[in-house]
Design a protein around this motif. Sequence first.
Motif, PDB file in Angstrom:
ATOM      1  N   ALA A 133       1.017  -1.197  -0.291  1.00  0.00           N
ATOM      2  CA  ALA A 133       0.143   0.147  -0.323  1.00  0.00           C
ATOM      3  C   ALA A 133       0.278   1.839   0.213  1.00  0.00           C
ATOM      4  N   GLU A 134       2.295   1.220   0.611  1.00  0.00           N
ATOM      5  CA  GLU A 134       2.707   2.579   0.445  1.00  0.00           C
ATOM      6  C   GLU A 134       3.281   2.459  -0.415  1.00  0.00           C
ATOM      7  N   ASP A 135       3.601   1.952  -1.497  1.00  0.00           N
ATOM      8  CA  ASP A 135       3.793   1.702  -3.165  1.00  0.00           C
ATOM      9  C   ASP A 135       2.943   2.530  -4.120  1.00  0.00           C
ATOM     10  N   ILE A 136       1.736   2.392  -3.527  1.00  0.00           N
ATOM     11  CA  ILE A 136       1.235   2.893  -4.149  1.00  0.00           C
ATOM     12  C   ILE A 136       0.375   4.455  -3.892  1.00  0.00           C
ATOM     13  N   ALA A 137       0.309   4.544  -2.601  1.00  0.00           N
ATOM     14  CA  ALA A 137      -0.129   5.359  -1.997  1.00  0.00           C
ATOM     15  C   ALA A 137       0.886   7.011  -2.112  1.00  0.00           C
ATOM     16  N   ALA A 138       2.710   6.376  -2.593  1.00  0.00           N
ATOM     17  CA  ALA A 138       3.834   6.883  -3.078  1.00  0.00           C
ATOM     18  C   ALA A 138       3.459   7.884  -4.130  1.00  0.00           C
ATOM     19  N   VAL A 139       2.943   7.017  -5.277  1.00  0.00           N
ATOM     20  CA  VAL A 139       2.711   7.284  -6.887  1.00  0.00           C
ATOM     21  C   VAL A 139       1.497   7.964  -6.565  1.00  0.00           C
ATOM     22  N   VAL A 140       0.373   8.248  -5.550  1.00  0.00           N
ATOM     23  CA  VAL A 140      -0.949   8.808  -5.788  1.00  0.00           C
ATOM     24  C   VAL A 140      -0.131  10.077  -4.762  1.00  0.00           C
ATOM     25  N   ALA A 141       0.420  10.273  -3.932  1.00  0.00           N
ATOM     26  CA  ALA A 141       1.242  11.655  -3.521  1.00  0.00           C
ATOM     27  C   ALA A 141       1.633  12.395  -4.605  1.00  0.00           C
ATOM     28  N   PHE A 142       3.135  12.166  -5.568  1.00  0.00           N
ATOM     29  CA  PHE A 142       3.355  12.591  -6.217  1.00  0.00           C
ATOM     30  C   PHE A 142       2.458  13.161  -7.327  1.00  0.00           C
ATOM     31  N   LEU A 143       1.352  12.267  -7.819  1.00  0.00           N
ATOM     32  CA  LEU A 143       0.202  12.804  -8.507  1.00  0.00           C
ATOM     33  C   LEU A 143      -0.284  13.721  -7.936  1.00  0.00           C
ATOM     34  N   VAL A 144      -0.317  14.073  -7.190  1.00  0.00           N
ATOM     35  CA  VAL A 144      -1.330  15.068  -6.999  1.00  0.00           C
ATOM     36  C   VAL A 144       0.256  17.051  -6.107  1.00  0.00           C
ATOM     37  N   SER A 145       0.685  16.438  -6.222  1.00  0.00           N
ATOM     38  CA  SER A 145       2.082  17.622  -5.588  1.00  0.00           C
ATOM     39  C   SER A 145       2.388  18.489  -6.758  1.00  0.00           C
ATOM     40  N   PRO A 146       2.590  19.183  -6.474  1.00  0.00           N
ATOM     41  CA  PRO A 146       3.408  20.308  -7.626  1.00  0.00           C
ATOM     42  C   PRO A 146       4.019  19.417  -8.306  1.00  0.00           C
ATOM     43  N   ALA A 147       5.292  18.718  -8.193  1.00  0.00           N
ATOM     44  CA  ALA A 147       6.334  18.782  -8.936  1.00  0.00           C
ATOM     45  C   ALA A 147       4.932  17.024  -9.752  1.00  0.00           C
ATOM     46  N   GLY A 148       4.557  16.873  -9.665  1.00  0.00           N
ATOM     47  CA  GLY A 148       3.781  15.899 -10.741  1.00  0.00           C
ATOM     48  C   GLY A 148       2.699  15.993 -11.258  1.00  0.00           C
ATOM     49  N   HIS A 149       1.860  18.130 -11.259  1.00  0.00           N
ATOM     50  CA  HIS A 149       1.376  18.553 -11.942  1.00  0.00           C
ATOM     51  C   HIS A 149       1.166  18.827 -13.606  1.00  0.00           C
ATOM     52  N   TRP A 150       2.690  18.497 -13.963  1.00  0.00           N
ATOM     53  CA  TRP A 150       2.436  17.684 -15.607  1.00  0.00           C
ATOM     54  C   TRP A 150       1.818  16.612 -15.732  1.00  0.00           C
ATOM     55  N   VAL A 151       1.902  15.841 -15.260  1.00  0.00           N
ATOM     56  CA  VAL A 151       1.460  13.792 -15.411  1.00  0.00           C
ATOM     57  C   VAL A 151      -0.016  14.615 -15.588  1.00  0.00           C
ATOM     58  N   ASN A 152      -1.310  14.263 -16.871  1.00  0.00           N
ATOM     59  CA  ASN A 152      -2.242  15.002 -16.511  1.00  0.00           C
ATOM     60  C   ASN A 152      -2.804  13.243 -18.005  1.00  0.00           C
ATOM     61  N   GLY A 153      -4.059  13.070 -17.472  1.00  0.00           N
ATOM     62  CA  GLY A 153      -4.501  11.863 -18.962  1.00  0.00           C
ATOM     63  C   GLY A 153      -3.922  10.484 -19.199  1.00  0.00           C
ATOM     64  N   GLN A 154      -3.552  10.100 -18.033  1.00  0.00           N
ATOM     65  CA  GLN A 154      -2.553   8.534 -17.649  1.00  0.00           C
ATOM     66  C   GLN A 154      -2.646   7.831 -16.982  1.00  0.00           C
ATOM     67  N   VAL A 155      -2.330   6.949 -17.610  1.00  0.00           N
ATOM     68  CA  VAL A 155      -2.289   5.189 -16.659  1.00  0.00           C
ATOM     69  C   VAL A 155      -2.208   5.118 -16.240  1.00  0.00           C
ATOM     70  N   ILE A 156      -1.233   4.870 -14.455  1.00  0.00           N
ATOM     71  CA  ILE A 156       0.417   4.604 -14.230  1.00  0.00           C
ATOM     72  C   ILE A 156      -0.407   3.412 -13.612  1.00  0.00           C
ATOM     73  N   ARG A 157       0.531   2.465 -14.423  1.00  0.00           N
ATOM     74  CA  ARG A 157       0.647   0.978 -13.976  1.00  0.00           C
ATOM     75  C   ARG A 157       1.719   0.757 -12.778  1.00  0.00           C
ATOM     76  N   ALA A 158       1.314   0.467 -12.122  1.00  0.00           N
ATOM     77  CA  ALA A 158       2.426   0.379 -10.673  1.00  0.00           C
ATOM     78  C   ALA A 158       2.014  -0.672  -9.836  1.00  0.00           C
ATOM     79  N   ASN A 159       3.613  -1.472 -10.891  1.00  0.00           N
ATOM     80  CA  ASN A 159       3.115  -2.687 -10.730  1.00  0.00           C
ATOM     81  C   ASN A 159       3.780  -3.535 -10.309  1.00  0.00           C
ATOM     82  N   GLY A 160       5.051  -2.751 -10.340  1.00  0.00           N
ATOM     83  CA  GLY A 160       6.498  -3.662 -10.549  1.00  0.00           C
ATOM     84  C   GLY A 160       6.897  -3.909 -11.954  1.00  0.00           C
ATOM     85  N   GLY A 161       6.816  -3.790 -12.643  1.00  0.00           N
ATOM     86  CA  GLY A 161       6.696  -4.312 -14.818  1.00  0.00           C
ATOM     87  C   GLY A 161       6.342  -5.331 -14.667  1.00  0.00           C
ATOM     88  N   ALA A 162       5.364  -6.084 -13.757  1.00  0.00           N
ATOM     89  CA  ALA A 162       4.667  -6.917 -14.403  1.00  0.00           C
ATOM     90  C   ALA A 162       4.222  -7.008 -16.152  1.00  0.00           C
TER      91      ALA A 162
END
Length: 249
Positions: free
Chosen positions: A219-248
Amino acid sequence: MTSESTNQTRVAIVTGGSRGIGNQTAKQLAADGFAVIVNYGSNDAKAEATVKEITESGGQAIAVRADVADEQAVSAMFDLAEQTYGGVDVVVNAAGRMDLSTLADLDLRVLDEMHRINIRGPFVVSQQAVRRLRPGGAIINFSSSVVGLAFPRYSGYAASKGAVEAMTLILAREMRGRDITVNVVAPGPTATDLLFDNNTEENLSRLASAPPLERLGTAEDIAAVVAFLVSPAGHWVNGQVIRANGGAI
């Protein structure tokens, strides 16, 4: 990010915030300085425990019980967020339900109930978000990497998550000019009760070995992705599907 959103406490609504990925996301956003509305469906004790953990760590949070597929309950939840904290900046739609069966054997009543939470739920919450989010904000919906992995017995669940992906990508384009990003996070197999309750030990071992990183996500792995996307650093990422799966996939 706009000056409006950076000169005040940012506020996040996290649906399904009392357990699993939603729970960890609520705690991560609170640690990042958000005031958090911890939405939940039924378990008062878990929701209050989440709020207690956040507030005892110095954060701001309240628990709000609301059926995410009920437009009146969701509207009231946004009203409370605005009354308590002055507005809403981020919405994370983490509430979800997983029922596994072959397509031939899946009870259609169960299918309808699952799709009510997994499709209608984020649709209803996103409707309120579109009407209320302040500039500089973000909407995060949850899909699943099973949409691409195509595991047997996941047809009903994967269908609901494919619908979320389509809805989200269209919404990102409908938000033109609003300075609000809309993205999908699609976790792979993640070590939460939702996964453990629906899989045998044999299946869990197979799922853990699938990614090149050779483990289940957390859950920590996924929460970190969400935290980035909603932060100022992640604001240029838009309209994307982020497959957070360790490369499965």
